[in-house]
Design an enzyme around this catalytic site. Structure first.
Site, short mmCIF file in Angstrom:
data_model
loop_
_atom_site.label_atom_id
_atom_site.label_comp_id
_atom_site.label_asym_id
_atom_site.label_seq_id
_atom_site.Cartn_x
_atom_site.Cartn_y
_atom_site.Cartn_z
CB SER A 29 -1.43 0.63 1.35
OG SER A 29 -0.16 0.10 2.70
CE LYS B 89 -3.19 2.44 3.69
NZ LYS B 89 -2.59 1.61 4.60
#
Length: 203
Positions: free
Chosen positions: A123, A161
Site C-alpha cells: 500500500s 499510511k
C-alpha cells in the site's frame, strides 16, 4: 540474569509493548500476547520480581517496569556498521580519513523513543516502502499532514499510511499506491502511534 526461556519471553514482551505504546501491558494483555493464561503470567512476574529484574505496583494495572541492568539477549548485538567512505555514481570512493562507525541506534535516536516495524503489503510502494522493508518509527501521538504514520483504527486495526487532516473533524489515511483508495474517518477513530523517520532494506 539466570532466567528461564519463558521468563525471558515475558521480559521481551513487556519491553516491546512499552516501546510500542509508551506504557506497560496489563497481565491479561501479556497473557494474550504470549498465548498463555493470566495465572501463568502472574507466576512468571512473581518469579521475576523475586529475581529483582522486574518491579510491579500491585495497586496499578500498568506498572510493570524492567529494572535489570543487563541487556536482554536480543539487545546484545552491536548496532554499529563500519563507515568506509562516500560514493557517487561514476566516481571513485572518497575514503573517510579516520575509521568511523555508523551507529543505527544513534542515527535514529529520539527522546520520544523509537521502534521498528516490518512492512507487509504494497500500500506504500509509491513512497518506496516495500513489502519486507523495515520502517523506523518515532513514537508520537500527533502528526502533521503529509507525514507517514502508524495509525490505530478503532483500537484494533494498525496500518501504515500518509496522514492528512480534513475538514469536519475527519482525517484521511492515504495509501501510496495508485490502485488503492484512501480512507476518510472521524478523527476520534484514529490514534497516531508513531511517525516514520527511516527505512531499512536488505537484499
Amino acid at each position: 540474569m539466570n532466567l528461564t526461556p519463558r521468563q525471558l519471553d515475558v521480559l521481551v514482551a513487556i519491553r516491546n509493548y512499552r516501546h510500542l505504546h509508551g506504557y506497560a501491558p496489563t497481565m491479561q494483555e501479556l497473557a494474550d500476547q504470549l498465548g498463555t493464561s493470566k495465572v501463568t503470567i502472574f507466576e512468571h512476574v512473581g518469579a521475576l520480581e523475586r529475581k529483582r529484574v522486574l518491579r510491579r505496583d500491585k495497586h496499578k494495572a500498568r506498572s510493570l517496569e524492567i529494572i535489570a541492568d543487563e541487556l536482554l539477549p536480543d539487545e546484545e548485538r552491536s548496532t554499529k556498521l563500519p563507515l568506509l567512505g562516500n560514493i557517487a555514481a561514476g566516481a571513485p570512493i572518497e575514503a573517510v580519513e579516520n575509521r568511523e562507525d555508523l551507529d543505527l541506534e544513534t542515527m535514529f535516536h529520539s527522546k520520544h523513543g523509537v521502534y521498528v516495524l516490518r512492512i507487509r503489503g504494497e500500500s506504500m510502494i509509491d513512497d518506496h516502502l516495500c513489502d519486507g522493508d523495515y520502517v523506523v518509527i518515532e513514537r508520537r501521538e500527533n502528526a502533521k499532514s503529509g507525514e507517514q504514520i502508524v495509525a490505530l483504527i478503532d483500537g484494533q486495526e494498525a496500518t501504515l499510511k500518509r496522514f492528512y487532516k480534513e475538514s469536519g473533524g475527519k482525517v484521511r489515511l492515504q495509501p501510496a499506491n495508485k490502485s488503492m483508495e484512501p480512507r476518510v474517518l472521524e478523527a476520534d477513530r484514529v490514534k497516531v502511534q508513531g511517525v516514520v523517520i527511516g527505512v531499512l532494506r536488505s537484499y
